[in-house]
Scaffold this motif. Structure first.
Motif, PDB file in Angstrom:
ATOM      1  N   ALA A  54       0.844  -1.203   0.000  1.00 29.53           N
ATOM      2  CA  ALA A  54       0.000   0.000   0.000  1.00 29.53           C
ATOM      3  C   ALA A  54       0.876   1.250   0.000  1.00 29.53           C
ATOM      4  O   ALA A  54       0.589   2.224  -0.700  1.00 29.53           O
ATOM      5  N   ARG A 113       2.066   2.058  -3.426  1.00 26.03           N
ATOM      6  CA  ARG A 113       1.058   2.599  -4.340  1.00 26.03           C
ATOM      7  C   ARG A 113       0.815   4.091  -4.144  1.00 26.03           C
ATOM      8  O   ARG A 113       0.319   4.766  -5.040  1.00 26.03           O
ATOM      9  N   ARG A 114       1.121   4.591  -2.947  1.00 23.41           N
ATOM     10  CA  ARG A 114       0.901   6.022  -2.695  1.00 23.41           C
ATOM     11  C   ARG A 114       1.588   6.902  -3.721  1.00 23.41           C
ATOM     12  O   ARG A 114       1.108   7.977  -4.041  1.00 23.41           O
ATOM     13  N   MET A 166     -19.118  10.653  -1.721  1.00 25.86           N
ATOM     14  CA  MET A 166     -18.347  11.820  -1.292  1.00 25.86           C
ATOM     15  C   MET A 166     -18.432  12.907  -2.369  1.00 25.86           C
ATOM     16  O   MET A 166     -18.505  12.597  -3.555  1.00 25.86           O
ATOM     17  N   GLU A 174      -9.642  12.698   0.605  1.00 25.05           N
ATOM     18  CA  GLU A 174      -9.764  11.444   1.351  1.00 25.05           C
ATOM     19  C   GLU A 174      -8.404  10.760   1.586  1.00 25.05           C
ATOM     20  O   GLU A 174      -8.036  10.476   2.728  1.00 25.05           O
ATOM     21  N   ALA A 175      -7.684  10.493   0.508  1.00 27.74           N
ATOM     22  CA  ALA A 175      -6.434   9.746   0.658  1.00 27.74           C
ATOM     23  C   ALA A 175      -5.353  10.544   1.408  1.00 27.74           C
ATOM     24  O   ALA A 175      -4.687   9.997   2.283  1.00 27.74           O
ATOM     25  N   GLN A 188      -6.459  10.172   5.088  1.00 29.50           N
ATOM     26  CA  GLN A 188      -6.434   8.810   5.621  1.00 29.50           C
ATOM     27  C   GLN A 188      -5.054   8.176   5.524  1.00 29.50           C
ATOM     28  O   GLN A 188      -4.612   7.504   6.441  1.00 29.50           O
ATOM     29  N   VAL A 189      -4.421   8.367   4.376  1.00 25.51           N
ATOM     30  CA  VAL A 189      -3.184   7.629   4.123  1.00 25.51           C
ATOM     31  C   VAL A 189      -1.965   8.423   4.572  1.00 25.51           C
ATOM     32  O   VAL A 189      -1.073   7.907   5.227  1.00 25.51           O
ATOM     33  N   LYS A 237      -2.075  11.071   6.536  1.00 26.59           N
ATOM     34  CA  LYS A 237      -2.340  11.686   7.839  1.00 26.59           C
ATOM     35  C   LYS A 237      -2.136  13.205   7.777  1.00 26.59           C
ATOM     36  O   LYS A 237      -1.662  13.822   8.721  1.00 26.59           O
ATOM     37  N   ARG A 254      -7.814  13.856  -7.748  1.00 29.35           N
ATOM     38  CA  ARG A 254      -7.729  12.945  -6.605  1.00 29.35           C
ATOM     39  C   ARG A 254      -6.401  12.187  -6.616  1.00 29.35           C
ATOM     40  O   ARG A 254      -5.757  12.027  -5.574  1.00 29.35           O
ATOM     41  N   ALA A 255      -5.993  11.749  -7.795  1.00 30.77           N
ATOM     42  CA  ALA A 255      -4.715  11.038  -7.882  1.00 30.77           C
ATOM     43  C   ALA A 255      -3.555  11.984  -7.589  1.00 30.77           C
ATOM     44  O   ALA A 255      -2.613  11.634  -6.879  1.00 30.77           O
ATOM     45  N   MET A 310      -2.158  12.935  -3.945  1.00 30.99           N
ATOM     46  CA  MET A 310      -1.186  12.109  -3.228  1.00 30.99           C
ATOM     47  C   MET A 310       0.243  12.447  -3.651  1.00 30.99           C
ATOM     48  O   MET A 310       1.182  11.767  -3.260  1.00 30.99           O
TER      49      MET A 310
END
Ligand code: ATP
Ligand code: MG
Lengths: 268, 313
Positions: free
Chosen positions: A101, A104-105, A120, A128-129, A132-133, A135, A177-178, A181
């Motif tokens: 995981a 993949r970030r 959403m 979101e990511a 969540q991912v 922080k 969204r992509a 990250m």
């Protein structure tokens, strides 16, 4: 964080300039060999377009890069790190799910059917990511999310649910969204194939700008115009092998292989 | 078509050409439905006759007794016990049901097998029989011990010391968990696989994607049948007499009715309370369903109604 830097690919930390390296990649589903022997390199900042007939394994290859599929053979590395495995004294160890995981970030993916989270809003999808991912504090994520949506031309759609957006708008949210990250590599799997013809341009425009900003991109597409104009390399795949690679204008104007000629004569 | 012009810009909203006038509203004679009125009239008439008859001609209903016991303290306390039975057994059922559903869908064959076996046993036998069985548990397993087999033991409880209420809750909850597992599993499977892929591609862990992406979307599918399960559970609690547990609404009403020879009014009393609770649950279910319809067709409908109103004003 300025608007400008959000669209800028991370700077190389020196050393190897190869972003993606595939060496003899094989992927089987049961007895069905989908990828036979894929070897290619994508340099940092390079835009590679992947074309080929339906079923030739383009999507499967992208999914292998992102470890959504597990390789059956060969080696695949992104930024010098093997995908899905750790290597120690010449022995490969399968990664734990959380390590995979984490890998993949740094790799963004845009899907043919957008796959936005329908419960959403556009902004919530984008933040979101990071929250969540990564922080990331919520306020910061919102601020950056708004800048990103603004950059893809959706500054007035923060609170819209995907069901209220057109296909082109949804795909632009998916790209934002992509990007939220801060990936070093973006994978696009036929990002405009599910769109009405008049909406294709707005998505390609965003992708062009992203390419200009120096993002490393692998794009599976049937948009030959985009490939010609934006790509640094064009790869033609058929039946799980790379048939032809080259400078897009050269390949499109003067294909070397019969299979490439046959394919291009159908799509051009 | 070698190249496609890709210069079109996204237009923010599909705005209608300004200055165009709308056609005037349609004026027409409304279609009449005389047959509906006739049927409705007949039904109302029969129903009124039934009510009048029940109120006047049937002394066995004993409405005076009904009025006396409907708010009897023993009855309202028993109603509360029934609610508690429902809440606790559903809590067990939902938590265990989610665990069983996730086990069933996990790639681990041991988990799959355990989940399958559980469902086979608990759905394959009647709940009444299971409740009788739980009532006899003390005869089979005099003590429950938590620990490692042949190793240290941490907690030990004598089965006879467990209150009958909790035995009833466990009996109802474990049975219901098997049904909830199927409800949850159907909900999770209803979510498009592209959703978990998108979540994974963003670097979310399996647990994060379940909690933030899959479960919220599956709620829309899970909630309506869960509402039904709660309502059904409320009524199933009347079977706890099998344990035997006698402080719930139905048993309490029967116990009161026995010595005074008035079974009918007390059955009516119990039924009224069950109806009250199921009605409240139905209202709650309506709002929950609305809440989880966010971003779906329901929302869209509302938005389009609002936008037509905007045009109208
Ligand atoms: N999960 C899977 N299980 C079994 N077979 C699969 C799976 N995914 C893909 N395949 C098979 O792999 C082959 C290649 O599929 P892939 O989706 O990679 O092709 P593609 O080049 O992306 O085609 P298209 O242009 O239609 O998207 C197909 O024959 C497909 O049936
Ligand atoms: Mg594909």
């Amino acid at each position: 964080m300025t608007a400008e830097s959000l669209f800028t690919a991370p700077i190389s930390l020196g050393g190897d300039d190869v972003m993606v390296r595939a060496e003899g990649v094989v992927k089987k589903f049961g007895h069905n060999v989908v990828l036979r022997d894929i070897s290619l390199e994508v340099k940092r900042g390079e835009v590679m377009c992947l074309i080929g007939p339906s079923g030739s394994g383009k999507s499967t290859f992208l999914r292998c890069i992102n470890h959504l599929e597990v390789l059956s053979g060969g080696r695949l590395s992104v930024e010098g790190r093997l995908i899905g495995y750790r290597e120690k004294n010449g022995v490969l160890f399968e990664m734990k799910p959380n390590e995979a995981a984490a890998q993949r970030r740094d790799i963004g993916m845009v899907f043919q059917r957008f796959n936005l989270f329908p419960h959403m809003t556009a902004l919530e999808n984008v933040i979101e990511a990071p929250i969540q991912v990564k922080k990331m504090p919520k306020a910061q994520a919102i601020e950056r999310g708004k800048v990103l949506l603004d950059r893809v031309g959706l500054g007035d759609k923060f609170d819209s649910y995907p069901a209220h957006l057109s296909g082109g708008q949804q795909q632009r949210v998916a790209i934002a969204r992509a990007l939220a990250m801060e990936p070093s590599l973006m994978l696009f799997d036929e990002p405009t194939s599910a769109l009405d013809p008049e909406l294709v341009g707005e998505v390609l425009d965003v992708m062009k700008e992203l390419a200009k900003s120096g993002m490393t991109m692998i794009v599976v597409t049937h948009e030959m115009g985009f490939a010609r104009e934006v790509a640094d390399t064009l790869v033609f795949m058929d039946a799980g092998v790379v048939v032809e690679t080259g400078e897009p204008k050269a390949v499109l104007a003067n294909p070397q292989h019969n299979r490439t000629k046959a394919f291009l004569s159908k799509v051009l | 078509m070698a190249t496609k012009p890709s210069t079109q810009k996204a237009s923010g909203a599909n705005s209608a050409p300004s200055g165009s006038r709308l056609a005037p509203p349609i004026k027409a004679v409304k279609l009449r439905h005389p047959f509906r009125w006739i049927v409705a009239g007949v039904i109302v008439l029969y129903f009124a006759a039934f009510v009048w008859d029940a109120a006047v001609n049937r002394p066995v209903y004993d409405w005076a007794a009904y009025g006396k016991y409907i708010f009897d303290k023993r009855i309202s306390e028993a109603a509360l016990v029934t609610l508690e039975l429902t809440v606790w057994s559903m809590a067990i059922a939902i938590v265990l049901g989610i665990v069983l559903a996730v086990m069933r869908l996990s790639p681990n064959p041991v988990f799959q097998g355990v989940s399958w076996f559980y469902l086979w046993v608990f759905r394959g036998t009647p709940v009444y029989v299971q409740l009788v069985f739980w009532g006899l548990i003390a005869a089979i397993y005099p003590t429950f011990t938590l620990g490692i087999p042949f190793g240290p033991q941490w907690i030990s409880v004598a089965a006879a010391d467990v209150p009958v209420f909790w035995i009833a809750v466990v009996g109802l909850g474990l049975n219901e968990a098997a049904y909830m597992a199927e409800v949850v599993r159907a909900g999770i499977l209803s979510v498009d696989s592209g959703q978990s892929e998108a979540a994974r591609a963003l670097g979310m862990s399996w647990f994060q994607s379940m909690r933030r992406v899959i479960i919220p979307q599956s709620m829309r599918i899970i909630i309506p049948p869960t509402g039904n399960e709660v309502i059904s559970m409320l009524k199933t609690t009347s079977l706890v007499a099998a344990v035997p547990f006698s402080l719930d609404l139905y048993m309490r009403a029967r116990d009161i009715a026995g010595p005074i020879f008035k079974p009918i009014p007390l059955l009516m009393v119990a039924s009224s309370w069950y109806l009250l609770f199921t009605s409240i649950l139905m209202v709650g279910q309506y709002y929950l369903e609305k809440r989880y319809a966010r971003g779906t067709g329901f929302e869209r409908m509302k938005a389009s109604v609002e936008s037509t109103e905007e045009i109208a004003t």
